[in-house]
Write a protein that holds these residues in place. Structure first.
Motif, PDB file in Angstrom:
ATOM      1  N   ALA A   8       0.831  -1.206   0.000  1.00  0.00           N
ATOM      2  CA  ALA A   8       0.000   0.000   0.000  1.00  0.00           C
ATOM      3  C   ALA A   8       0.864   1.253   0.000  1.00  0.00           C
ATOM      4  O   ALA A   8       0.587   2.219  -0.715  1.00  0.00           O
ATOM      5  N   TYR A   9       1.934   1.243   0.792  1.00  0.00           N
ATOM      6  CA  TYR A   9       2.869   2.367   0.799  1.00  0.00           C
ATOM      7  C   TYR A   9       3.515   2.523  -0.574  1.00  0.00           C
ATOM      8  O   TYR A   9       3.597   3.621  -1.120  1.00  0.00           O
ATOM      9  N   ALA A  10       3.957   1.408  -1.158  1.00  0.00           N
ATOM     10  CA  ALA A  10       4.616   1.462  -2.461  1.00  0.00           C
ATOM     11  C   ALA A  10       3.654   1.956  -3.547  1.00  0.00           C
ATOM     12  O   ALA A  10       4.050   2.734  -4.417  1.00  0.00           O
ATOM     13  N   LEU A  11       2.402   1.529  -3.479  1.00  0.00           N
ATOM     14  CA  LEU A  11       1.399   1.987  -4.436  1.00  0.00           C
ATOM     15  C   LEU A  11       1.157   3.483  -4.283  1.00  0.00           C
ATOM     16  O   LEU A  11       1.153   4.224  -5.269  1.00  0.00           O
ATOM     17  N   ALA A  12       0.982   3.938  -3.059  1.00  0.00           N
ATOM     18  CA  ALA A  12       0.766   5.371  -2.829  1.00  0.00           C
ATOM     19  C   ALA A  12       1.986   6.182  -3.222  1.00  0.00           C
ATOM     20  O   ALA A  12       1.867   7.310  -3.715  1.00  0.00           O
ATOM     21  N   ARG A  13       3.154   5.609  -3.052  1.00  0.00           N
ATOM     22  CA  ARG A  13       4.398   6.328  -3.361  1.00  0.00           C
ATOM     23  C   ARG A  13       4.547   6.578  -4.859  1.00  0.00           C
ATOM     24  O   ARG A  13       5.243   7.503  -5.272  1.00  0.00           O
ATOM     25  N   LEU A  14       3.884   5.774  -5.689  1.00  0.00           N
ATOM     26  CA  LEU A  14       3.910   6.016  -7.122  1.00  0.00           C
ATOM     27  C   LEU A  14       3.231   7.337  -7.489  1.00  0.00           C
ATOM     28  O   LEU A  14       3.545   7.938  -8.506  1.00  0.00           O
ATOM     29  N   PHE A  15       2.295   7.781  -6.637  1.00  0.00           N
ATOM     30  CA  PHE A  15       1.468   8.937  -6.981  1.00  0.00           C
ATOM     31  C   PHE A  15       1.459  10.058  -5.948  1.00  0.00           C
ATOM     32  O   PHE A  15       0.977  11.139  -6.241  1.00  0.00           O
ATOM     33  N   LEU A  57       0.488  -4.001 -10.578  1.00  0.00           N
ATOM     34  CA  LEU A  57      -0.186  -3.553 -11.790  1.00  0.00           C
ATOM     35  C   LEU A  57       0.092  -2.073 -12.051  1.00  0.00           C
ATOM     36  O   LEU A  57       0.460  -1.688 -13.166  1.00  0.00           O
ATOM     37  N   ALA A  58      -0.065  -1.239 -11.037  1.00  0.00           N
ATOM     38  CA  ALA A  58       0.197   0.195 -11.202  1.00  0.00           C
ATOM     39  C   ALA A  58       1.658   0.439 -11.565  1.00  0.00           C
ATOM     40  O   ALA A  58       1.968   1.263 -12.427  1.00  0.00           O
ATOM     41  N   ARG A  59       2.548  -0.296 -10.937  1.00  0.00           N
ATOM     42  CA  ARG A  59       3.983  -0.159 -11.228  1.00  0.00           C
ATOM     43  C   ARG A  59       4.281  -0.543 -12.671  1.00  0.00           C
ATOM     44  O   ARG A  59       5.057   0.123 -13.362  1.00  0.00           O
ATOM     45  N   ALA A  60       3.657  -1.610 -13.141  1.00  0.00           N
ATOM     46  CA  ALA A  60       3.871  -2.040 -14.528  1.00  0.00           C
ATOM     47  C   ALA A  60       3.337  -1.008 -15.510  1.00  0.00           C
ATOM     48  O   ALA A  60       3.952  -0.757 -16.549  1.00  0.00           O
ATOM     49  N   LEU A  61       2.217  -0.397 -15.185  1.00  0.00           N
ATOM     50  CA  LEU A  61       1.651   0.607 -16.077  1.00  0.00           C
ATOM     51  C   LEU A  61       2.469   1.893 -16.083  1.00  0.00           C
ATOM     52  O   LEU A  61       2.531   2.584 -17.091  1.00  0.00           O
ATOM     53  N   VAL A  62       3.116   2.197 -14.971  1.00  0.00           N
ATOM     54  CA  VAL A  62       3.964   3.393 -14.903  1.00  0.00           C
ATOM     55  C   VAL A  62       5.311   3.131 -15.567  1.00  0.00           C
ATOM     56  O   VAL A  62       5.777   3.924 -16.382  1.00  0.00           O
ATOM     57  N   LEU A  63       5.951   2.019 -15.242  1.00  0.00           N
ATOM     58  CA  LEU A  63       7.288   1.729 -15.768  1.00  0.00           C
ATOM     59  C   LEU A  63       7.274   1.259 -17.226  1.00  0.00           C
ATOM     60  O   LEU A  63       8.199   1.543 -17.975  1.00  0.00           O
ATOM     61  N   GLN A  64       6.263   0.494 -17.576  1.00  0.00           N
ATOM     62  CA  GLN A  64       6.110  -0.075 -18.913  1.00  0.00           C
ATOM     63  C   GLN A  64       7.350  -0.857 -19.353  1.00  0.00           C
ATOM     64  O   GLN A  64       7.895  -0.664 -20.438  1.00  0.00           O
ATOM     65  N   THR A  65       7.787  -1.775 -18.472  1.00  0.00           N
ATOM     66  CA  THR A  65       8.882  -2.679 -18.801  1.00  0.00           C
ATOM     67  C   THR A  65       8.349  -4.104 -18.795  1.00  0.00           C
ATOM     68  O   THR A  65       7.343  -4.409 -18.138  1.00  0.00           O
ATOM     69  N   ARG A  66       9.025  -4.976 -19.507  1.00  0.00           N
ATOM     70  CA  ARG A  66       8.586  -6.369 -19.593  1.00  0.00           C
ATOM     71  C   ARG A  66       8.612  -7.087 -18.239  1.00  0.00           C
ATOM     72  O   ARG A  66       7.641  -7.765 -17.880  1.00  0.00           O
ATOM     73  N   PRO A  67       9.690  -6.974 -17.433  1.00  0.00           N
ATOM     74  CA  PRO A  67       9.675  -7.657 -16.129  1.00  0.00           C
ATOM     75  C   PRO A  67       8.554  -7.162 -15.206  1.00  0.00           C
ATOM     76  O   PRO A  67       7.919  -7.973 -14.533  1.00  0.00           O
ATOM     77  N   ALA A  68       8.303  -5.870 -15.215  1.00  0.00           N
ATOM     78  CA  ALA A  68       7.221  -5.343 -14.379  1.00  0.00           C
ATOM     79  C   ALA A  68       5.876  -5.879 -14.842  1.00  0.00           C
ATOM     80  O   ALA A  68       5.013  -6.233 -14.019  1.00  0.00           O
ATOM     81  N   LEU A  89      -9.885  -8.709 -10.399  1.00  0.00           N
ATOM     82  CA  LEU A  89      -8.634  -7.995 -10.684  1.00  0.00           C
ATOM     83  C   LEU A  89      -8.176  -8.205 -12.124  1.00  0.00           C
ATOM     84  O   LEU A  89      -7.517  -7.334 -12.689  1.00  0.00           O
ATOM     85  N   VAL A  90      -8.522  -9.334 -12.715  1.00  0.00           N
ATOM     86  CA  VAL A  90      -8.165  -9.571 -14.119  1.00  0.00           C
ATOM     87  C   VAL A  90      -8.876  -8.553 -15.001  1.00  0.00           C
ATOM     88  O   VAL A  90      -8.262  -7.923 -15.871  1.00  0.00           O
ATOM     89  N   LEU A  91     -10.165  -8.362 -14.771  1.00  0.00           N
ATOM     90  CA  LEU A  91     -10.922  -7.366 -15.531  1.00  0.00           C
ATOM     91  C   LEU A  91     -10.391  -5.961 -15.263  1.00  0.00           C
ATOM     92  O   LEU A  91     -10.250  -5.157 -16.193  1.00  0.00           O
ATOM     93  N   ALA A  92     -10.074  -5.661 -14.016  1.00  0.00           N
ATOM     94  CA  ALA A  92      -9.522  -4.350 -13.675  1.00  0.00           C
ATOM     95  C   ALA A  92      -8.194  -4.111 -14.384  1.00  0.00           C
ATOM     96  O   ALA A  92      -7.925  -3.009 -14.875  1.00  0.00           O
ATOM     97  N   ALA A  93      -7.366  -5.138 -14.468  1.00  0.00           N
ATOM     98  CA  ALA A  93      -6.079  -5.012 -15.158  1.00  0.00           C
ATOM     99  C   ALA A  93      -6.273  -4.785 -16.647  1.00  0.00           C
ATOM    100  O   ALA A  93      -5.565  -3.967 -17.257  1.00  0.00           O
ATOM    101  N   ILE A  94      -7.228  -5.471 -17.239  1.00  0.00           N
ATOM    102  CA  ILE A  94      -7.493  -5.289 -18.670  1.00  0.00           C
ATOM    103  C   ILE A  94      -7.986  -3.873 -18.948  1.00  0.00           C
ATOM    104  O   ILE A  94      -7.525  -3.208 -19.881  1.00  0.00           O
ATOM    105  N   ILE A  95      -8.900  -3.398 -18.126  1.00  0.00           N
ATOM    106  CA  ILE A  95      -9.429  -2.037 -18.301  1.00  0.00           C
ATOM    107  C   ILE A  95      -8.333  -1.000 -18.094  1.00  0.00           C
ATOM    108  O   ILE A  95      -8.188  -0.067 -18.885  1.00  0.00           O
ATOM    109  N   ALA A  96      -7.537  -1.152 -17.051  1.00  0.00           N
ATOM    110  CA  ALA A  96      -6.462  -0.190 -16.770  1.00  0.00           C
ATOM    111  C   ALA A  96      -5.433  -0.177 -17.885  1.00  0.00           C
ATOM    112  O   ALA A  96      -4.990   0.893 -18.326  1.00  0.00           O
ATOM    113  N   THR A  97      -5.051  -1.346 -18.364  1.00  0.00           N
ATOM    114  CA  THR A  97      -4.073  -1.427 -19.445  1.00  0.00           C
ATOM    115  C   THR A  97      -4.616  -0.794 -20.720  1.00  0.00           C
ATOM    116  O   THR A  97      -3.906  -0.063 -21.419  1.00  0.00           O
ATOM    117  N   THR A  98      -5.877  -1.029 -21.013  1.00  0.00           N
ATOM    118  CA  THR A  98      -6.503  -0.437 -22.193  1.00  0.00           C
ATOM    119  C   THR A  98      -6.535   1.083 -22.087  1.00  0.00           C
ATOM    120  O   THR A  98      -6.213   1.792 -23.049  1.00  0.00           O
TER     121      THR A  98
END
Length: 113
Positions: A8-15, A57-68, A89-98
Protein backbone atom coordinates in the motif's frame (compact mmCIF):
# COMPACT_ATOMS: atom_id res chain seq x y z
CA UNK A 1 -2.99 -8.10 7.18
CA UNK A 2 -0.31 -5.93 8.68
CA UNK A 3 2.02 -6.85 5.82
CA UNK A 4 -0.36 -5.10 3.41
CA UNK A 5 1.07 -1.78 4.55
CA UNK A 6 4.19 -2.37 2.43
CA UNK A 7 2.50 -2.72 -0.98
CA UNK A 8 0.00 0.00 0.00
CA UNK A 9 2.87 2.37 0.80
CA UNK A 10 4.62 1.46 -2.46
CA UNK A 11 1.40 1.99 -4.44
CA UNK A 12 0.77 5.37 -2.83
CA UNK A 13 4.40 6.33 -3.36
CA UNK A 14 3.91 6.02 -7.12
CA UNK A 15 1.47 8.94 -6.98
CA UNK A 16 1.84 10.79 -3.66
CA UNK A 17 4.55 12.38 -1.52
CA UNK A 18 6.35 10.34 1.13
CA UNK A 19 4.30 11.41 4.18
CA UNK A 20 0.98 10.85 2.41
CA UNK A 21 2.19 7.39 1.35
CA UNK A 22 3.18 6.57 4.94
CA UNK A 23 -0.30 7.60 6.13
CA UNK A 24 -1.89 5.49 3.41
CA UNK A 25 0.19 2.44 4.33
CA UNK A 26 -0.58 2.84 8.03
CA UNK A 27 -4.31 3.25 7.41
CA UNK A 28 -4.37 0.26 5.08
CA UNK A 29 -2.98 -1.98 7.81
CA UNK A 30 -4.67 -0.45 10.85
CA UNK A 31 -8.31 -0.16 9.87
CA UNK A 32 -9.13 -3.76 8.84
CA UNK A 33 -6.62 -5.14 11.31
CA UNK A 34 -8.76 -3.91 14.17
CA UNK A 35 -11.67 -6.00 12.95
CA UNK A 36 -9.99 -9.15 11.61
CA UNK A 37 -7.03 -9.28 14.01
CA UNK A 38 -8.32 -12.04 16.27
CA UNK A 39 -9.91 -14.16 13.54
CA UNK A 40 -8.29 -16.91 11.49
CA UNK A 41 -9.96 -16.48 8.10
CA UNK A 42 -8.75 -16.15 4.48
CA UNK A 43 -9.58 -12.43 4.19
CA UNK A 44 -6.23 -11.22 5.60
CA UNK A 45 -4.31 -13.16 2.94
CA UNK A 46 -6.64 -11.93 0.21
CA UNK A 47 -6.27 -8.36 1.47
CA UNK A 48 -2.49 -8.57 1.29
CA UNK A 49 -2.55 -10.27 -2.12
CA UNK A 50 -4.99 -7.78 -3.67
CA UNK A 51 -2.91 -4.85 -2.41
CA UNK A 52 0.26 -6.47 -3.76
CA UNK A 53 -1.36 -7.20 -7.13
CA UNK A 54 -2.69 -3.65 -7.45
CA UNK A 55 0.73 -2.20 -6.65
CA UNK A 56 2.44 -4.47 -9.18
CA UNK A 57 -0.19 -3.55 -11.79
CA UNK A 58 0.20 0.19 -11.20
CA UNK A 59 3.98 -0.16 -11.23
CA UNK A 60 3.87 -2.04 -14.53
CA UNK A 61 1.65 0.61 -16.08
CA UNK A 62 3.96 3.39 -14.90
CA UNK A 63 7.29 1.73 -15.77
CA UNK A 64 6.11 -0.08 -18.91
CA UNK A 65 8.88 -2.68 -18.80
CA UNK A 66 8.59 -6.37 -19.59
CA UNK A 67 9.68 -7.66 -16.13
CA UNK A 68 7.22 -5.34 -14.38
CA UNK A 69 4.43 -6.51 -16.69
CA UNK A 70 5.27 -10.17 -16.06
CA UNK A 71 5.23 -9.74 -12.28
CA UNK A 72 1.93 -7.86 -12.48
CA UNK A 73 0.36 -10.52 -14.72
CA UNK A 74 1.46 -13.34 -12.41
CA UNK A 75 0.09 -11.57 -9.33
CA UNK A 76 -3.22 -10.66 -10.97
CA UNK A 77 -3.76 -14.13 -12.43
CA UNK A 78 -2.84 -15.83 -9.15
CA UNK A 79 -5.26 -13.61 -7.23
CA UNK A 80 -8.25 -15.76 -8.17
CA UNK A 81 -6.49 -18.72 -6.59
CA UNK A 82 -6.05 -16.83 -3.35
CA UNK A 83 -9.71 -15.86 -3.15
CA UNK A 84 -12.31 -16.35 -5.89
CA UNK A 85 -13.64 -12.80 -5.52
CA UNK A 86 -10.24 -11.46 -6.58
CA UNK A 87 -10.86 -12.69 -10.14
CA UNK A 88 -12.25 -9.20 -10.72
CA UNK A 89 -8.63 -8.00 -10.68
CA UNK A 90 -8.17 -9.57 -14.12
CA UNK A 91 -10.92 -7.37 -15.53
CA UNK A 92 -9.52 -4.35 -13.67
CA UNK A 93 -6.08 -5.01 -15.16
CA UNK A 94 -7.49 -5.29 -18.67
CA UNK A 95 -9.43 -2.04 -18.30
CA UNK A 96 -6.46 -0.19 -16.77
CA UNK A 97 -4.07 -1.43 -19.44
CA UNK A 98 -6.50 -0.44 -22.19
CA UNK A 99 -6.96 3.05 -20.74
CA UNK A 100 -3.22 3.59 -20.35
CA UNK A 101 -2.64 2.44 -23.93
CA UNK A 102 -5.44 4.60 -25.35
CA UNK A 103 -4.27 7.73 -23.54
CA UNK A 104 -0.57 7.13 -24.22
CA UNK A 105 1.41 8.45 -27.15
CA UNK A 106 1.12 5.29 -29.26
CA UNK A 107 -2.57 4.90 -28.54
CA UNK A 108 -3.38 8.50 -29.46
CA UNK A 109 -1.48 8.16 -32.74
CA UNK A 110 -3.25 4.87 -33.52
CA UNK A 111 -6.66 6.37 -32.81
CA UNK A 112 -5.84 9.47 -34.84
CA UNK A 113 -6.15 11.91 -31.94
Amino acid sequence: MTASLFPAYALARLFAPRWAAIACGAATAAIPGLYFGALLIPEPIAYLWSTLALWLLARALVLQTRPAAIWAAVAVLAAAGVRSELAVLVLAAIIATTLVYMTGRRGRSTLGA
